[in-house]
Design a protein around this motif. Structure first.
Motif, PDB file in Angstrom:
ATOM      1  N   HIS A   1      29.744  87.653   3.877  1.00  0.00           N
ATOM      2  CA  HIS A   1      30.427  88.549   4.828  1.00  0.00           C
ATOM      3  C   HIS A   1      31.047  89.747   4.109  1.00  0.00           C
ATOM      4  O   HIS A   1      30.959  90.875   4.602  1.00  0.00           O
TER       5      HIS A   1
ATOM      6  N   THR B   1      36.251  90.107   9.146  1.00  0.00           N
ATOM      7  CA  THR B   1      36.632  88.959   9.967  1.00  0.00           C
ATOM      8  C   THR B   1      35.949  87.691   9.469  1.00  0.00           C
ATOM      9  O   THR B   1      36.598  86.651   9.296  1.00  0.00           O
ATOM     10  N   GLY B   2      34.658  87.753   9.235  1.00  0.00           N
ATOM     11  CA  GLY B   2      33.931  86.594   8.726  1.00  0.00           C
ATOM     12  C   GLY B   2      34.391  86.193   7.337  1.00  0.00           C
ATOM     13  O   GLY B   2      34.570  85.004   7.040  1.00  0.00           O
TER      14      GLY B   2
ATOM     15  N   LEU C   1      36.275  82.482   6.527  1.00  0.00           N
ATOM     16  CA  LEU C   1      35.695  81.513   5.592  1.00  0.00           C
ATOM     17  C   LEU C   1      36.540  81.329   4.342  1.00  0.00           C
ATOM     18  O   LEU C   1      36.615  80.221   3.803  1.00  0.00           O
TER      19      LEU C   1
ATOM     20  N   ARG D   1      31.916  92.666   6.538  1.00  0.00           N
ATOM     21  CA  ARG D   1      32.480  92.003   7.716  1.00  0.00           C
ATOM     22  C   ARG D   1      33.762  91.262   7.327  1.00  0.00           C
ATOM     23  O   ARG D   1      33.726  90.096   6.918  1.00  0.00           O
TER      24      ARG D   1
ATOM     25  N   SER E   1      31.847  83.330   2.473  1.00  0.00           N
ATOM     26  CA  SER E   1      32.779  84.450   2.639  1.00  0.00           C
ATOM     27  C   SER E   1      32.271  85.685   1.894  1.00  0.00           C
ATOM     28  O   SER E   1      32.443  86.814   2.362  1.00  0.00           O
TER      29      SER E   1
END
Length: 136
Positions: free
Chosen positions: A60, A67-68, A72, A65, A57
């Motif tokens: 990301h 969303t990623g 996670l 990012r 996570s």
């Protein structure tokens, strides 16, 4: 009943924890994934899995990012809960992996976070690993 996480599990995490602390999250993920796969029938592997998903996570998060990072961290929350309900947690996690602090930071990230909600977690470092110095 006492949990299932042992000193041997902690030793197996040494490289991954060092990589996490260096913010080499992908490398941490890879190192802990090897241990996670090796311990396929051991419920304590959920500890490795939680740290793997936190590290992923943060990759990301670092790359912007959301969303990623959100997906996670949601999965990591599930692994932390699994560690509680499966009685995996032991004093070793709390003494040597700052489990309470890490788990608290993960749980404080809201279900629909903004990138800034990951800031404190990104600053987190495991701090009490010196007892393993020189051990392989």
């Amino acid at each position: 009943m006492f949990g299932t996480f042992t000193i041997d599990h902690l030793k197996k995490m040494k490289e991954g924890i060092e990589l996490f602390n260096a913010q080499k999250y992908w490398e941490c993920h890879e190192a802990l994934e090897d241990v996670w796969m090796e311990d396929a029938n051991d419920p304590a592997r959920n500890v490795y899995w939680a740290v793997i998903q936190v590290a992923a996570s943060l990759i990301h998060y670092r790359d912007g990012r959301i969303t990623g990072a959100t997906g996670l961290i949601t999965k990591a929350k599930e692994k932390f809960l699994r560690c509680e309900t499966m009685n995996i947690e032991t004093p070793l996690l709390y003494e040597h992996l700052q489990w309470k602090e890490l788990k608290g930071m993960v749980y404080r990230i809201p279900p629909e976070p903004k990138l800034e909600d990951f800031k404190d977690l990104f600053q987190f470092r495991f701090t009490t690993y010196p007892f393993l110095e020189g051990r392989q």
